[in-house]
Design an enzyme around this catalytic site. Structure first.
Site, PDB file in Angstrom:
ATOM      1  N   THR A  74      52.126  30.852   5.440  1.00 47.40           N
ATOM      2  CA  THR A  74      51.229  29.775   4.993  1.00 47.40           C
ATOM      3  C   THR A  74      50.458  29.219   6.186  1.00 47.40           C
ATOM      4  O   THR A  74      49.225  29.086   6.143  1.00 47.40           O
ATOM      5  CB  THR A  74      52.038  28.641   4.318  1.00 47.40           C
ATOM      6  N   CYS A 328      53.738  27.954 -11.924  1.00 46.55           N
ATOM      7  CA  CYS A 328      55.061  27.368 -11.673  1.00 46.55           C
ATOM      8  C   CYS A 328      55.214  25.957 -12.217  1.00 46.55           C
ATOM      9  O   CYS A 328      56.312  25.524 -12.502  1.00 46.55           O
ATOM     10  CB  CYS A 328      55.346  27.348 -10.175  1.00 46.55           C
TER      11      CYS A 328
HETATM   12  C1  LIG Z   1      55.625  34.227   0.756  1.00 49.31           C
HETATM   13  C2  LIG Z   1      54.173  34.431   0.923  1.00 49.31           C
HETATM   14  C3  LIG Z   1      53.394  33.539   1.664  1.00 49.31           C
HETATM   15  C4  LIG Z   1      53.977  32.273   2.257  1.00 49.31           C
HETATM   16  O1  LIG Z   1      54.787  32.574   3.341  1.00 49.31           O
HETATM   17  P1  LIG Z   1      55.671  31.417   4.031  1.00 49.31           P
HETATM   18  O2  LIG Z   1      56.206  32.089   5.246  1.00 49.31           O
HETATM   19  O3  LIG Z   1      56.720  31.083   3.033  1.00 49.31           O
HETATM   20  O4  LIG Z   1      54.767  30.296   4.330  1.00 49.31           O
HETATM   21  C5  LIG Z   1      52.059  33.801   1.801  1.00 49.31           C
HETATM   22  N1  LIG Z   1      51.503  34.879   1.261  1.00 49.31           N
HETATM   23  C6  LIG Z   1      52.209  35.775   0.546  1.00 49.31           C
HETATM   24  C7  LIG Z   1      51.534  36.967  -0.021  1.00 49.31           C
HETATM   25  C8  LIG Z   1      53.563  35.574   0.351  1.00 49.31           C
HETATM   26  O5  LIG Z   1      54.253  36.445  -0.375  1.00 49.31           O
END
Ligand SMILES: *Cc1c(COP(=O)(O)O)cnc(C)c1O
Length: 404
Positions: A74, A328
């Site tokens: 993120t 969700c």
């Molecule tokens: C899980 C995910 C994220 C977020 O990752 P985090 O490390 O939890 O912030 C972003 N993009 C995709 C495609 C994901 O699967």
């Protein structure tokens, strides 16, 4: 908590015990700050961070010095998009993304629109694929960044990034990819794909939560980004803040395990996924698969079950950890933006289930899941007047496919 069967590996993966073992000393006696340059505590922490950096970069087929550690994918997506928007303001304000990006890209785009960005959101076909030519057509003189995820988290579709990469290179536009779902699971090579910015996450590859990375191409072209977190100038000034040494060490070990075991693991997981798919599809009619038939993550199976209600289905599957296709927000039965983008009709989308398999799933768990899914859906359909009507119509040869 009783043991649930865990088939939600796209949401997060369990920490590999080998990763925990490597992290432990860095949570206890080796507590140094990697930026402390005047004593051994700092030196050993810095060395461990650099080992991890090399391991994670190797998984991307990329040079280590341009990898920046973050708190997760993120944050990496935020740094890539907001950072490029900030650095290339003089060139333009136009961004190109797909409609099926993760919220960590789409919500950033919405935030940037409030600051004057123009965003093109490309449609996808019924398998969730972006047409590379649509990227070419969308590029303008003011385009500063294209962001297309490598593999989708809901339906597992893998994009033809190499083709998109060639187009971006021709037009001199920076290409970012959110590769949180693909790196460590399928082959990834930053140069072969022609990507300039890559977001990844530790907890999607059996590493710890709260650590991720953004790889930034530093040569041909040298990508500029405006930092989003200032103070201290860590990570070449791209991301200030004391480094999460235990997390980074764990991320590095997780990457190293993936690099070594990826191919055999993918084969095993794909076989389990195919077993799950075949078991459910042979036991039930009126099941649609969401995602691409071939270009799909080995652990992904996303199915829409006709003639059952999503909530009842989930309740019936109590004890099996999966995700649904509805957005969700608990109250809403709105299909997810991804299922909407591939044209899934609302009543089918709300009874969609994502099964995502991982390293620690067993054949026994898959067989138990098949039994539970088949018996639950059959039981729910026995109560469904719509299903009865459909069967009667099918029996009289008058089933209308448009109603399914
Ligand atoms: C899980 C995910 C994220 C977020 O990752 P985090 O490390 O939890 O912030 C972003 N993009 C995709 C495609 C994901 O699967």
């Amino acid at each position: 908590m009783e043991r649930w069967i865990y088939l939600d590996n796209a949401a997060t993966t369990p920490l590999d015990p080998r990763v925990l073992e490597e992290m432990m000393p860095w949570l206890t006696e080796r507590f140094g700050n990697a930026s402390s340059h005047h004593h051994a505590y700092g030196w050993e922490a810095e060395e461990a961070v650099e080992t991890a950096r090399a391991r994670v970069a190797a998984l991307l087929g990329a040079p280590a010095r341009s990898l920046v550690f973050t708190s997760g994918a993120t944050e990496s997506n935020n740094l890539a998009l907001k950072g490029a928007f900030g650095a290339y303001r003089s060139k333009g304000n136009h961004l190109i993304v797909s409609r099926i990006e993760h919220k960590a890209v789409l919500d950033v785009c919405a935030a940037l629109e409030d600051q004057g960005a123009e965003v093109t959101r490309l449609p996808v076909d019924r398998f969730g694929r972006v047409d590379p030519e649509s990227v070419r057509e969308a590029i303008r003189d003011t385009t500063i960044l294209v962001s297309i995820m490598h593999a989708n988290n809901e339906i597992g579709t893998i994009q033809d990034l190499a083709a998109i990469g060639r187009i971006c290179k021709e037009r001199g536009v920076v290409l970012h990819t959110d590769a949180a779902q693909s790196v460590g699971k399928i082959q990834f090579d930053a140069d072969a794909l022609g990507v300039d910015l890559v977001s990844i996450s530790g907890h999607k590859i059996y590493g710890p939560k709260g650590v991720g990375a953004l790889w930034i191409r530093r040569r041909a072209p040298r990508v500029a980004l405006l930092p989003q977190i200032d103070g201290g100038g860590h990570e070449h000034g791209f991301r200030s803040g004391t480094l999460n040494v235990p997390g980074i060490v764990g991320f590095g070990r997780a990457a190293e395990i993936c690099a070594r075991e990826r191919e055999t693991e993918a084969e095993r997981i794909r076989a389990l996924r195919d077993r799950l798919q075949a078991g459910i599809e042979s036991g039930l009619e009126e099941v649609d698969r969401n995602g691409a038939p071939d270009a799909r993550l080995p652990g992904n199976l996303n199915l829409s079950f006709g003639y059952v209600e999503g909530e009842s289905l989930l309740m019936g599957l109590n004890g099996i950890a999966v995700s649904t296709g509805s957005a969700c927000t608990s109250a809403s039965l709105e299909p997810s933006h991804v299922l909407q983008a591939i044209g899934r009709r609302a009543e089918r989308a709300q009874s969609s289930i994502r099964f995502s398999l991982g390293r620690f799933n067993t054949e026994g768990e898959i067989d138990e899941t098949v039994r539970r899914v088949v018996s639950t859906v059959r039981r729910l359909r026995e109560l469904s007047p719509l299903y009865e009507m459909m069967q009667e119509e099918a029996g009289s040869g008058g089933g209308d496919p448009a109603n399914r």
